[in-house]
Design a protein around this motif. Structure first.
Motif, PDB file in Angstrom:
ATOM      1  N   ALA A  96       0.809  -1.225   0.000  1.00  0.00           N
ATOM      2  CA  ALA A  96       0.000   0.000   0.000  1.00  0.00           C
ATOM      3  C   ALA A  96       0.840   1.271   0.000  1.00  0.00           C
ATOM      4  N   ASN A  97       1.974   1.261   0.731  1.00  0.00           N
ATOM      5  CA  ASN A  97       2.769   2.483   0.847  1.00  0.00           C
ATOM      6  C   ASN A  97       3.581   2.810  -0.408  1.00  0.00           C
ATOM      7  N   SER A  98       3.724   1.836  -1.316  1.00  0.00           N
ATOM      8  CA  SER A  98       4.531   2.067  -2.526  1.00  0.00           C
ATOM      9  C   SER A  98       3.686   2.372  -3.753  1.00  0.00           C
ATOM     10  N   LEU A  99       2.379   2.515  -3.592  1.00  0.00           N
ATOM     11  CA  LEU A  99       1.482   2.753  -4.724  1.00  0.00           C
ATOM     12  C   LEU A  99       1.484   4.229  -5.124  1.00  0.00           C
ATOM     13  N   PRO A 100       1.138   4.511  -6.381  1.00  0.00           N
ATOM     14  CA  PRO A 100       1.048   5.920  -6.821  1.00  0.00           C
ATOM     15  C   PRO A 100      -0.263   6.590  -6.408  1.00  0.00           C
ATOM     16  N   PHE A 101      -0.961   6.026  -5.457  1.00  0.00           N
ATOM     17  CA  PHE A 101      -2.179   6.610  -4.898  1.00  0.00           C
ATOM     18  C   PHE A 101      -2.305   6.152  -3.462  1.00  0.00           C
ATOM     19  N   ARG A 102      -3.147   6.841  -2.700  1.00  0.00           N
ATOM     20  CA  ARG A 102      -3.310   6.488  -1.294  1.00  0.00           C
ATOM     21  C   ARG A 102      -4.558   5.637  -1.102  1.00  0.00           C
ATOM     22  N   LEU A 103      -4.405   4.532  -0.412  1.00  0.00           N
ATOM     23  CA  LEU A 103      -5.538   3.653  -0.147  1.00  0.00           C
ATOM     24  C   LEU A 103      -6.623   4.394   0.623  1.00  0.00           C
ATOM     25  N   ALA A 104      -6.217   5.321   1.466  1.00  0.00           N
ATOM     26  CA  ALA A 104      -7.186   6.075   2.270  1.00  0.00           C
ATOM     27  C   ALA A 104      -8.087   6.949   1.406  1.00  0.00           C
ATOM     28  N   ASP A 105      -7.646   7.269   0.178  1.00  0.00           N
ATOM     29  CA  ASP A 105      -8.435   8.135  -0.695  1.00  0.00           C
ATOM     30  C   ASP A 105      -9.499   7.375  -1.476  1.00  0.00           C
ATOM     31  N   ILE A 106      -9.494   6.057  -1.397  1.00  0.00           N
ATOM     32  CA  ILE A 106     -10.501   5.267  -2.113  1.00  0.00           C
ATOM     33  C   ILE A 106     -11.812   5.319  -1.326  1.00  0.00           C
ATOM     34  N   PRO A 107     -12.888   5.793  -1.928  1.00  0.00           N
ATOM     35  CA  PRO A 107     -14.151   5.916  -1.185  1.00  0.00           C
ATOM     36  C   PRO A 107     -14.741   4.551  -0.851  1.00  0.00           C
ATOM     37  N   ASP A 108     -15.656   4.544   0.083  1.00  0.00           N
ATOM     38  CA  ASP A 108     -16.294   3.284   0.482  1.00  0.00           C
ATOM     39  C   ASP A 108     -16.930   2.569  -0.707  1.00  0.00           C
ATOM     40  N   LYS A 109     -17.501   3.364  -1.654  1.00  0.00           N
ATOM     41  CA  LYS A 109     -18.173   2.725  -2.790  1.00  0.00           C
ATOM     42  C   LYS A 109     -17.188   2.024  -3.720  1.00  0.00           C
ATOM     43  N   GLY A 110     -15.862   2.237  -3.503  1.00  0.00           N
ATOM     44  CA  GLY A 110     -14.858   1.545  -4.300  1.00  0.00           C
ATOM     45  C   GLY A 110     -14.236   0.355  -3.605  1.00  0.00           C
ATOM     46  N   ARG A 111     -14.622   0.096  -2.354  1.00  0.00           N
ATOM     47  CA  ARG A 111     -14.034  -0.987  -1.558  1.00  0.00           C
ATOM     48  C   ARG A 111     -14.967  -2.194  -1.545  1.00  0.00           C
ATOM     49  N   ILE A 112     -14.502  -3.274  -2.128  1.00  0.00           N
ATOM     50  CA  ILE A 112     -15.326  -4.488  -2.219  1.00  0.00           C
ATOM     51  C   ILE A 112     -15.274  -5.288  -0.922  1.00  0.00           C
ATOM     52  N   GLY A 113     -14.105  -5.455  -0.352  1.00  0.00           N
ATOM     53  CA  GLY A 113     -13.996  -6.188   0.911  1.00  0.00           C
ATOM     54  C   GLY A 113     -12.571  -6.628   1.168  1.00  0.00           C
ATOM     55  N   GLU A 114     -12.340  -7.139   2.364  1.00  0.00           N
ATOM     56  CA  GLU A 114     -11.001  -7.560   2.764  1.00  0.00           C
ATOM     57  C   GLU A 114     -10.753  -9.005   2.345  1.00  0.00           C
ATOM     58  N   ALA A 115      -9.473  -9.310   2.109  1.00  0.00           N
ATOM     59  CA  ALA A 115      -9.111 -10.664   1.701  1.00  0.00           C
ATOM     60  C   ALA A 115      -7.685 -10.941   2.153  1.00  0.00           C
ATOM     61  N   THR A 116      -7.376 -12.233   2.322  1.00  0.00           N
ATOM     62  CA  THR A 116      -6.012 -12.680   2.559  1.00  0.00           C
ATOM     63  C   THR A 116      -5.693 -13.726   1.510  1.00  0.00           C
ATOM     64  N   LEU A 117      -4.781 -13.376   0.615  1.00  0.00           N
ATOM     65  CA  LEU A 117      -4.442 -14.251  -0.508  1.00  0.00           C
ATOM     66  C   LEU A 117      -2.956 -14.590  -0.443  1.00  0.00           C
ATOM     67  N   GLY A 118      -2.652 -15.897  -0.420  1.00  0.00           N
ATOM     68  CA  GLY A 118      -1.249 -16.310  -0.306  1.00  0.00           C
ATOM     69  C   GLY A 118      -0.579 -15.732   0.923  1.00  0.00           C
ATOM     70  N   GLU A 119      -1.331 -15.686   2.024  1.00  0.00           N
ATOM     71  CA  GLU A 119      -0.867 -15.172   3.325  1.00  0.00           C
ATOM     72  C   GLU A 119      -0.622 -13.664   3.313  1.00  0.00           C
ATOM     73  N   GLN A 120      -1.084 -12.982   2.239  1.00  0.00           N
ATOM     74  CA  GLN A 120      -0.949 -11.530   2.166  1.00  0.00           C
ATOM     75  C   GLN A 120      -2.317 -10.877   2.411  1.00  0.00           C
ATOM     76  N   PRO A 121      -2.469 -10.197   3.567  1.00  0.00           N
ATOM     77  CA  PRO A 121      -3.740  -9.501   3.798  1.00  0.00           C
ATOM     78  C   PRO A 121      -3.818  -8.230   2.959  1.00  0.00           C
ATOM     79  N   GLY A 122      -5.051  -7.861   2.605  1.00  0.00           N
ATOM     80  CA  GLY A 122      -5.241  -6.646   1.828  1.00  0.00           C
ATOM     81  C   GLY A 122      -6.712  -6.388   1.589  1.00  0.00           C
TER      82      GLY A 122
END
Length: 556
Positions: A96-122
């Motif tokens: 998240a910290n290396s992206l060209p945008f901030r995760l905090a700026d993504i509105p709720d309507k753009g967030r589908i849900g949390e997941a852990t894939l290959g032991e990587q939470p996100g």
């Protein structure tokens, strides 16, 4: 974002594309509650029986990550399933910290849900909020890329509207909620992703691409490119389009309302005043409309755009649609007659008494010879579809939104009509503009409705004739689209009648106080039908003439 249990899978995000179990889990868990919050999902009111991911397209991002374009099927208890486009990215906590945008700026309507894939939470997000994804789509269009997929290929086509050197523009998602998703690039280009998909190319993309790439018509937002899913044995599916952005003051409905204010303020003083520049603007719009249709008239174009004659099949299609519409409107009018005001009741009575005359007119359309031609047209043409622009185009107009009639199927939107169908739409729009202003303003409250009707008629007829004369002058005489004035008059009445009868249903159901507007439009058409009957000399004794005496409220 809804508080749902995160999904967990052993696979990595980059390996997810072929894993049907993962997509099935997602479609049964996180996607239903998310999709039902989205403005672009049209199935909220229907009884849903489930979602399924039918196709997964992989989009390689610049940093080695991937996003996916999902073709999501929504199934219902009744009716056919619908397909929707859902772009999706996975943002790990680690990245998240290396992206060209901030995760905090993504509105709720753009967030589908949390997941852990290959032991990587996100978090799983709608990929339109991922700047890398937006950049990748735009670059692919700019470079005319073709990206093979397990089920066909994604074809990114560049149009003439993209300028050289614009391959790396900053982008953002427009904050408006609509049936599609909109992104801008460098405040110069506008990208639309179509959310609800159809098993055909989108008529808007076809039209804008044709007008930009095959003609010199400059008064549309120029076609910058498209995203199309191509398969061997099935029709192409349009996923997105890029156009030039157009700085505009307002649409022509709002501008016409401004011009009408001066007229409105004079009416209580029994003054009739129309500013000269109003006529100039109406003439210019008539000219631009004619130029659009001239650009769409291409005798040597491929079958999708080549002109056609008034075939028996086309006439029967139009007649059946109109007769079904007419029957429903008569029934609706009868059921709601007592709810109408006196003026609307008188108009409604004349309309119902003229049924036989309308039937005779339709029968005449079925057999009357026509040498005029049909072409692809705008299809949903009115003042709200025209932008008034002043920056760089010297107070001109730009025509937008070529998707066609919203309630028609995609196949029906591609049917060729006389361009007079667009003309009828604009004429009806002008009639609505003056009627809505005069009958629903505090300045005219308490004035005699019959007087208001006469005043609005005078304004409308002047504006209608100004628009129509400028439109026809654009073509010159003769022109293959229009054999002669007799055919123009007859065909225009067909489309005006269909449009006004369609409007009647909406007003009865949602704005009963406005019912007089389409009814007056219908009566005007019937008057002209009667003139044609008299000039043709084919009056039928059993068909009564128009009962205009029913409109009188007092002796004169």
């Amino acid at each position: 974002m809804a508080t749902l249990s995160p999904i967990t899978a052993n696979l990595t995000w980059a390996d997810a594309a072929p894993d049907t179990n993962f997509w099935s889990t997602l479609a049964q868990g996180l996607l239903p509650p998310y999709v039902n919050t989205c403005r672009w999902f049209a199935g909220k009111a229907r009884q849903q029986t489930g979602f399924a991911v039918r196709t997964v397209h992989t989009i390689s991002l610049p940093d080695g990550d991937v996003a996916y374009l999902l073709i999501l099927e929504a199934a219902y208890a009744d009716g056919v399933p619908e397909n929707y486009l859902l772009p999706i990215s996975f943002i790990t906590d680690h990245a998240a910290n290396s992206l060209p945008f901030r995760l905090a700026d993504i509105p709720d309507k753009g967030r589908i849900g949390e997941a852990t894939l290959g032991e990587q939470p996100g978090v799983l997000i709608d990929a339109i909020y991922d700047e890398r994804f937006r950049r990748t789509l735009f670059t692919a269009i700019y470079q005319n890329q073709t990206v093979p997929q397990p089920n066909g290929q994604l074809t990114f086509h560049r149009g003439k509207g993209l300028d050289e050197g614009d391959d790396a523009l900053p982008s953002q998602v427009l904050p408006v909620d609509s049936s599609n998703s909109a992104m801008t690039f460098g405040d110069k280009y506008f990208m639309k992703l179509y959310r609800k998909l159809f098993r055909e190319t989108n008529p808007e993309v076809d039209m804008v691409a044709f007008l930009t790439d095959e003609s010199n018509f400059a008064n549309i937002p120029a076609f910058g490119g498209s995203i199309v899913w191509k398969r061997d044995d099935t029709p192409d599916v349009t996923l997105g389009m890029v156009q030039r952005m157009v700085p505009n003051d307002k649409d022509s409905w709002a501008q016409t309302g401004d011009y009408l204010n001066d007229f409105l303020y004079a009416v209580p003083q029994r003054l009739f005043a129309i500013r000269e520049d109003v006529f100039d603007r109406v003439e210019l719009l008539g000219k631009r409309t004619g130029e659009m249709h001239c650009a769409l008239y291409k005798p040597n174009a491929d079958a999708a755009f080549a002109p056609e004659s008034f075939t028996t099949e086309y006439r029967e299609f139009l007649i059946k649609r109109f007769e079904d519409l007419l029957d429903r409107r008569y029934a609706l009018l009868i059921d709601n007659y007592t709810k109408l005001d006196i003026q609307a009741q008188r108009l409604a009575w004349v309309f119902m008494e003229a049924k036989e005359m309308i039937d005779t007119f339709i029968a005449d359309f079925r057999t009357r010879p026509f040498d005029s031609l049909r072409i692809r047209i705008h299809g949903d043409y009115h003042l709200g579809q025209v932008l008034a622009v002043s920056q760089g185009m010297n107070n001109d107009f730009v025509i937008i939104d070529f998707e066609g009639e919203p309630e028609s199927s995609i196949t029906e939107r591609k049917i060729k009509h006389s361009p007079l169908k667009d003309v009828a739409g604009m004429i009806r729009s002008y009639h609505y503009a003056v009627s809505a202003k005069l009958f629903n303003s505090a300045e005219t409250e308490g004035l005699d409705p019959d007087h208001l009707q006469r005043v609005s008629d005078r304004w409308f007829y002047l504006i209608r004739d100004t628009f129509l004369n400028a439109y026809m002058d654009t073509f010159g005489t003769p022109h293959p689209l229009f054999k002669d004035s007799s055919e123009v008059n007859f065909l225009l009445l067909i489309y005006l009648l269909e449009k006004a009868v369609y409007e009647l249903g909406y007003e009865i159901s949602y704005r009963p106080s406005w019912v007089k507007i389409p009814l007056k439009g219908i009566i005007d058409v019937i008057r002209d039908i009667e003139k044609i009957r008299l000039s043709d000399g084919n009056t039928i004794p059993d068909v009564p003439m128009l009962q205009t005496g029913l409109l009188q409220t007092r002796s004169v």
